[in-house]
Scaffold this active site. Structure first.
Site, PDB file in Angstrom:
ATOM      1  N   GLU A  54      -2.611  -1.730  -3.148  1.00 31.91           N
ATOM      2  CA  GLU A  54      -3.691  -0.943  -2.562  1.00 31.91           C
ATOM      3  C   GLU A  54      -3.326   0.535  -2.608  1.00 31.91           C
ATOM      4  OE1 GLU A  54      -5.088  -4.073   0.932  1.00 31.91           O
ATOM      5  OE2 GLU A  54      -3.996  -2.252   1.472  1.00 31.91           O
ATOM      6  N   HIS A  84      -8.009  -5.728   7.413  1.00 33.61           N
ATOM      7  CA  HIS A  84      -7.754  -4.695   8.411  1.00 33.61           C
ATOM      8  C   HIS A  84      -7.994  -5.259   9.810  1.00 33.61           C
ATOM      9  CE1 HIS A  84      -6.635  -0.436   8.790  1.00 33.61           C
ATOM     10  NE2 HIS A  84      -7.128  -0.589  10.014  1.00 33.61           N
ATOM     11  N   HIS A  93       0.862  -1.190   0.000  1.00 31.45           N
ATOM     12  CA  HIS A  93       0.000   0.000   0.000  1.00 31.45           C
ATOM     13  C   HIS A  93       0.893   1.233   0.000  1.00 31.45           C
ATOM     14  CE1 HIS A  93      -3.979   1.896   1.570  1.00 31.45           C
ATOM     15  NE2 HIS A  93      -3.226   2.831   1.000  1.00 31.45           N
TER      16      HIS A  93
END
EC number: 2.6.99.2
Length: 238
Positions: free
Chosen positions: A70, A191, A43
């Site tokens: 991401e 998450h 990410h």
């Protein structure tokens, strides 16, 4: 089978804290694959406080499992990076500049036009597109209308409520997952998933395609070792 994608951002955070190249991000990704991970997630953020854009280019050259990038597609540099590297999957996340970590999913209704354009841009390049959403049925349906291939359910609220009442914590995720299945979307989750809460989520949502796990997995690796930790997470997904 639910695939395990290891998010290696925290490896880059550790490296960047001292400069140099220890630990080496590319080597860690290859080790994760060798130890059984079925994907690698990164990410990159505009300030490059963990994964750097150059890391993404180098990882693309060596990752042989599923490569998932991401990020916030409103950043032009992010879009250009994804199109250049052509990962197996791009996950669109609406994280604000300076946010410590992702903390909400897209409003796929309010941002429908923008998301539709972005999804089409990436899909035209042969990249599977996943949209990060809260476990709200309308947001899942909105992702389908935007043309997404998958949704990734934002699981921090589930993790936060898990020990108080796990059945209540997972209820909205089961509903959202069922809608995704009904409308033909693939299903990811990520998450704050951990060895504590992963198995129950998988049991309640057996058609889960992929989980992306970074922080908890890397923390566990400090105690159990990276190879053993990856195997422990894979067992939770069996």
């Amino acid at each position: 089978m639910t695939r395990l994608s290891v998010n290696i951002n925290k490896i880059a955070t550790l490296r960047n804290s001292r400069g140099g190249d220890n630990p080496n991000v590319v080597r860690t990704a290859l080790d994760c694959e060798r130890f059984g991970a079925q994907g690698i997630t990164v990410h990159p953020r505009p300030d490059e406080r963990h994964i750097r854009y150059q890391d993404v280019l180098e990882l693309k050259e060596v990752v042989t499992t599923e490569f998932n990038i991401e990020g916030n597609p409103t950043e032009k540099k992010f879009v250009e990076l994804v199109l250049k590297t052509q990962p197996a999957q791009v996950t669109l996340v609406p994280d604000a500049l300076g946010a410590i970590t992702s903390n909400a999913g897209w409003d796929t209704i309010a941002h429908r036009d923008r998301l539709t354009d972005l999804v089409q841009t990436f899909k035209s390049a042969g990249i599977r597109v996943s949209v990060f959403v809260d476990p709200i049925e309308a947001m899942v349906e909105g992702a389908k209308i935007c043309g997404a291939d998958r949704v990734e359910l934002y699981t921090e609220p589930y993790a936060a409520e898990y020990f108080d009442n796990r059945e209540a914590a997972v209820a909205s995720y089961v509903r959202a997952a069922n809608v995704a299945k009904e409308v033909g979307l693939g299903l990811n989750a990520g998450h704050d998933l951990s060895l504590d809460n992963l198995r129950f989520l998988k049991q309640q949502i057996p058609h889960l395609d992929e989980v992306s796990i970074g922080h908890a997995l890397i923390c566990d690796a400090l105690y159990y070792g990276l190879e053993n930790t990856i195997q422990m997470y894979l067992r939770e997904l069996e």
